[in-house]
Design a protein around this motif. Structure first.
Motif, PDB file in Angstrom:
ATOM      1  N   LYS A 152      -1.948   3.411  -2.767  1.00  0.00           N
ATOM      2  CA  LYS A 152      -3.382   3.335  -3.011  1.00  0.00           C
ATOM      3  C   LYS A 152      -4.141   4.487  -2.384  1.00  0.00           C
ATOM      4  O   LYS A 152      -5.169   4.926  -2.886  1.00  0.00           O
ATOM      5  CB  LYS A 152      -3.909   1.995  -2.487  1.00  0.00           C
ATOM      6  CG  LYS A 152      -3.321   0.775  -3.201  1.00  0.00           C
ATOM      7  CD  LYS A 152      -3.864  -0.525  -2.636  1.00  0.00           C
ATOM      8  CE  LYS A 152      -3.269  -1.725  -3.358  1.00  0.00           C
ATOM      9  NZ  LYS A 152      -3.765  -3.020  -2.809  1.00  0.00           N
ATOM     10  N   GLU A 153      -3.669   4.966  -1.222  1.00  0.00           N
ATOM     11  CA  GLU A 153      -4.301   6.085  -0.524  1.00  0.00           C
ATOM     12  C   GLU A 153      -3.214   7.098  -0.145  1.00  0.00           C
ATOM     13  O   GLU A 153      -2.055   6.730   0.054  1.00  0.00           O
ATOM     14  CB  GLU A 153      -5.013   5.611   0.752  1.00  0.00           C
ATOM     15  CG  GLU A 153      -6.138   4.614   0.528  1.00  0.00           C
ATOM     16  CD  GLU A 153      -7.366   5.261  -0.081  1.00  0.00           C
ATOM     17  OE1 GLU A 153      -7.465   6.511  -0.016  1.00  0.00           O
ATOM     18  OE2 GLU A 153      -8.211   4.525  -0.624  1.00  0.00           O
TER      19      GLU A 153
ATOM     20  N   LYS B 249       0.798  -1.224   0.000  1.00  0.00           N
ATOM     21  CA  LYS B 249       0.000   0.000   0.000  1.00  0.00           C
ATOM     22  C   LYS B 249       0.837   1.285   0.000  1.00  0.00           C
ATOM     23  O   LYS B 249       0.320   2.363  -0.224  1.00  0.00           O
ATOM     24  CB  LYS B 249      -0.924   0.032   1.227  1.00  0.00           C
ATOM     25  CG  LYS B 249      -1.982  -1.049   1.249  1.00  0.00           C
ATOM     26  CD  LYS B 249      -2.840  -0.904   2.497  1.00  0.00           C
ATOM     27  CE  LYS B 249      -3.906  -1.975   2.562  1.00  0.00           C
ATOM     28  NZ  LYS B 249      -4.739  -1.856   3.808  1.00  0.00           N
TER      29      LYS B 249
END
Length: 598
Positions: free
Chosen positions: A420-421, A401
Motif C-alpha cells: 500500500k505504501e 501492507k
C-alpha cells in the motif's frame, strides 16, 4: 556513538563460560576464513597480527596499499593508527612521571594559565588522559550545542586553538564524568614539549619508539614513505575512491597523528608488558587510574579502555579517521594480543552521515575474540554458482501492507518491495509495533509524546530519583529541546513514532523509533521494575532506507544473502525459500511470507 551527556546509560553484560580453542591450526583456519569472507565483500583492507604467549600465530594482509600503483598491503605496510596514538602518548607522559618531572595530579593551569582560568586549576593530567576533564573544547567532534572544531588541511598551532577555545566552559566537574576528548591529548602533547624541552615527535622517538625497537613508526610522517598504505573511501562497496583531503596532523598532535605497522605495535605492547618502557607500577596506572564510561562496566584508563568480553578482561584502544581504522588490544589472562590496521572506511566519518558501518574492524575484532573463546562465529556467506536456468517471478505476502516480489532474470536475482505504501526490506523490522502493551510501554509512550510535542509537563514523574533531576529541570529539558532541534535540522519534518522492540525482564530497554521526513532516529529508554525511566541513549541499530529493490547473492540452495552495504548501507539480511513461501531474516528475527503465485 553519539552520546547524551549527563544521562545514565543502563545496559547489562551477559557473561557465559568459554573454552580455549584446542588447536592453533584450527584457530588460524577459522581466523583466515573470517578475514577472507570480509575481504570478499570489500569489508576489510589492511593488515592483522595476532599473538599468543608472545608468539605471533597469525599475520596476514589483505587488499591494496596503493590501488593505482597495484601495490598490495604487506606486513610492512604503514598505516595511520588514528586514536591508537593516545595509548603511545600516555606512555610518553608516564615516562615523564617516572622521571619526576610531573605527576598525574599536576593541574594544567601550570602550563596553560590563560585557558579556562576559573577551572584549569581543577583539571589534572590524569583527567586529560582518561577523558574525565569535562572540557567542552574538542577537535574532530561537535556536541549537540555545536561545541568543538573539525580539523582542516591547513596547519594550526596550539596557541591558535587556545584562542579559538578561549570561551570554553566545563560540561561537568573534572573527574566526575566521561566524554571522549581529542583536544585533551593535544594539550598533553604540548605538555610533553614544555616539560621535556623537545618537540613532541623527537621526544616520542627517543622515549617510546626507539626503546621499543619500533623502526617504522613516526609522528606525522610515514617512515619510509614508500610503504604507506594510502587511505581510501568506499569500504564495503564495489569500488574504492582515493581520499585526497587529509587533515593536517597539527590538528591531531598527540591524539591521532602517529603512523605505524602491525609489527611495530606488537613490539610496543611487548615493551610495555616486559618493563622496557615503564616500571610495573607505572604500567598498572594506565589501567587502574580510570573513569567509568557509563556503558556496562567499561572504564576509560590512561589511553586505554578496560572492558570485558564474556567475563574475560579486554584492554584495548581503537582509532578512526577518514580512510583509516584500527584496533590494538589484549586478553591479558591468556596473553593474547590483537592488532588490526585498515586503510579504508566507507565514508569520511567526520563530514558525512552514513546509515551503515563506517568500518568493520570492531566487528571483526569481536569475532576474533569469540574464536579464541571457543565459540562459533558467523562469517559473511560466500556466493555459489547459479545452477538455475529458468527465469521466474514469484510474489510473497508478509502481511496485509507488505509484499515481496522475487525475480530471476538473466542469471541475477533481485527482491522488490510492494504494498500500500513504499517501503524497504531494511526497515521492515523497525516499522512493526511491539506486541507488548503494559505499564512499561505507557512510560515510553509518554516520553515519546513529550519529545515529539516538546511539551515536558509531567515527564519528571516518569523518572527515577536520579533522572528527575534531568527530566524535571530547565537545563535537562533544554538539552532535550536541543536534541530535537538537531533531529529536525538533519532529518526534516517529524512524521510519527512507534515502539518496535522491548527487551528485558524487570528492567526493560524500550526501543522507540521517531520517523522523520528523510531519516529515522532511534532512542532507547531503560525503564526499571516500578516503570520509571532510569537511563536513555541513542539507538544506533536504527536504520533508514528508501531502497525498494535489492540484489540477492545465492549462497546455498534456496538461500540468498542481501549485502546491506552495497544496497544502501543497511544491515545484512537473508532470504530462505521453500515450497510454501520465503523467510526474510533480519538479525535474530525471522519474518515468514506466504507465496501468492507459485
Amino acid at each position: 556513538m553519539k552520546q547524551i551527556t549527563a544521562i545514565l546509560i543502563a545496559l547489562f553484560l551477559g557473561i557465559n563460560s568459554f573454552g580455549q580453542k584446542g588447536s592453533n591450526k584450527e584457530l588460524k583456519k577459522d581466523i583466515d576464513a573470517l578475514f577472507e569472507s570480509y575481504a570478499h565483500y570489500n569489508r576489510f583492507v589492511g593488515s592483522v597480527l595476532i599473538s599468543e604467549n608472545n608468539t605471533i600465530i597469525y599475520q596476514q594482509s589483505f587488499g591494496y596499499a596503493d590501488i593505482a600503483g597495484k601495490k598490495k598491503n604487506t606486513k610492512n605496510s604503514i598505516f595511520s593508527i588514528a586514536s591508537l596514538t593516545k595509548s603511545l602518548t600516555a606512555v610518553g607522559i608516564m615516562r615523564l612521571v617516572e622521571d619526576g618531572k610531573l605527576t598525574l595530579e599536576t593541574p594544567i593551569s601550570i602550563y596553560f594559565p590563560d585557558f579556562m582560568p576559573n577551572n584549569s586549576k581543577d583539571i589534572t593530567i590524569q583527567h586529560l588522559l582518561n577523558n574525565s576533564s569535562g572540557i567542552e573544547a574538542n577537535i574532530g567532534r561537535t556536541d549537540e550545542s555545536g561545541n568543538g572544531l573539525m580539523p582542516e588541511d591547513s596547519p594550526i598551532t596550539l596557541n591558535e586553538l587556545l584562542e579559538k577555545f578561549k570561551d570554553s566552559k566545563l560540561k561537568f566537574e573534572p573527574g566526575t564524568g566521561y566524554e571522549y576528548n581529542n583536544f585533551g591529548y593535544l594539550l598533553l602533547a604540548d605538555i610533553i614539549e614544555k616539560v621535556s624541552g623537545q618537540p613532541y615527535a623527537d621526544y616520542m622517538e627517543k622515549a617510546v619508539f626507539k626503546p621499543a625497537n619500533m623502526k617504522n613508526t613516526a609522528v606525522a610522517t610515514f617512515k619510509p614513505n614508500h610503504q604507506k598504505a594510502q587511505p581510501y573511501l568506499g569500504l564495503g562497496m564495489n569500488e574504492f575512491q582515493n581520499f585526497n583531503s587529509p587533515f593536517h596532523p597539527s590538528w591531531l598532535q598527540g591524539a591521532a597523528d602517529i603512523n605505524s605497522t602491525t609489527l611495530d605495535l606488537f613490539k610496543f605492547m611487548q615493551a610495555l608488558e616486559n618493563g622496557t618502557l615503564l616500571k610495573v607500577a607505572s604500567k598498572n596506572m594506565l589501567y587502574n587510574a580510570t573513569q567509568a564510561m557509563g556503558v556496562n562496566n567499561m572504564l576509560s584508563g590512561l589511553g586505554w579502555v578496560i572492558d570485558e568480553k564474556e567475563g574475560e578482561k579486554w584492554i584495548y584502544n581503537n582509532g578512526l579517521l577518514p580512510g583509516y581504522a584500527s584496533v590494538m588490544g589484549s586478553l591479558p589472562e591468556n596473553n593474547i594480543k590483537i592488532i588490526v590496521l585498515s586503510n579504508a572506511t566507507s565514508v569520511n566519518p567526520v563530514l558525512e552521515e552514513f546509515q551503515g558501518e563506517v568500518t568493520f574492524v570492531p566487528e571483526i575484532t569481536d569475532k576474533i575474540i569469540s574464536l579464541f573463546q571457543g565459540k562459533r562465529v558467523e562469517n559473511l556467506p560466500l556466493p555459489i554458482k547459479n545452477k538455475s536456468i529458468t527465469d521466474f517471478t514469484n510474489t510473497y505476502q508478509l502481511d496485509d501492507k507488505h509484499v515481496l516480489v522475487l525475480k530471476k532474470k538473466e542469471g541475477t536475482y533481485s527482491l522488490e518491495t510492494a504494498g500500500k505504501e513504499p517501503w524497504s526490506v531494511f526497515t521492515y523490522t523497525f516499522s512493526r509495533d511491539s506486541n507488548e502493551n503494559d505499564a512499561y510501554s505507557k512510560t515510553a509512550l509518554f516520553f515519546a509524546n513529550a519529545m515529539s510535542t516538546q511539551n515536558f509537563e509531567g515527564l519528571s514523574d516518569y523518572g527515577n530519583e536520579q533522572m528527575k533531576g534531568f527530566l524535571g529541570t530547565q537545563q535537562g529539558q533544554d538539552q532535550l529541546k536541543g536534541m530535537w532541534a538537531n533531529f529536525i535540522n538533519h532529518a526534516g519534518e517529524f512524521k510519527a513514532y512507534n515502539i518496535y522492540k522491548i527487551e528485558g525482564k524487570e528492567v526493560k530497554n524500550i526501543h522507540i523509533r521517531f520517523h522523520f521526513e528523510t531519516v529515522d532516529v532511534g532512542m532507547v529508554l531503560s525503564v526499571n521494575a516500578v516503570h520509571k525511566i532510569q537511563g536513555m541513549f541513542m539507538d544506533d541499530a536504527i536504520k533508514t532506507s528508501h531502497v525498494t529493490t535489492v540484489a540477492l547473492v545465492p549462497v546455498a540452495e534456496n538461500k540468498f544473502f542481501i549485502d546491506g552495504h552495497r544496497n544502501g548501507g543497511m544491515q545484512d539480511l537473508k532470504i530462505t525459500l521453500s515450497n510454501k513461501g520465503l523467510i526474510l531474516t533480519d538479525g535474530p528475527i525471522n519474518f515468514p511470507a506466504g507465496i501468492i503465485n507459485p
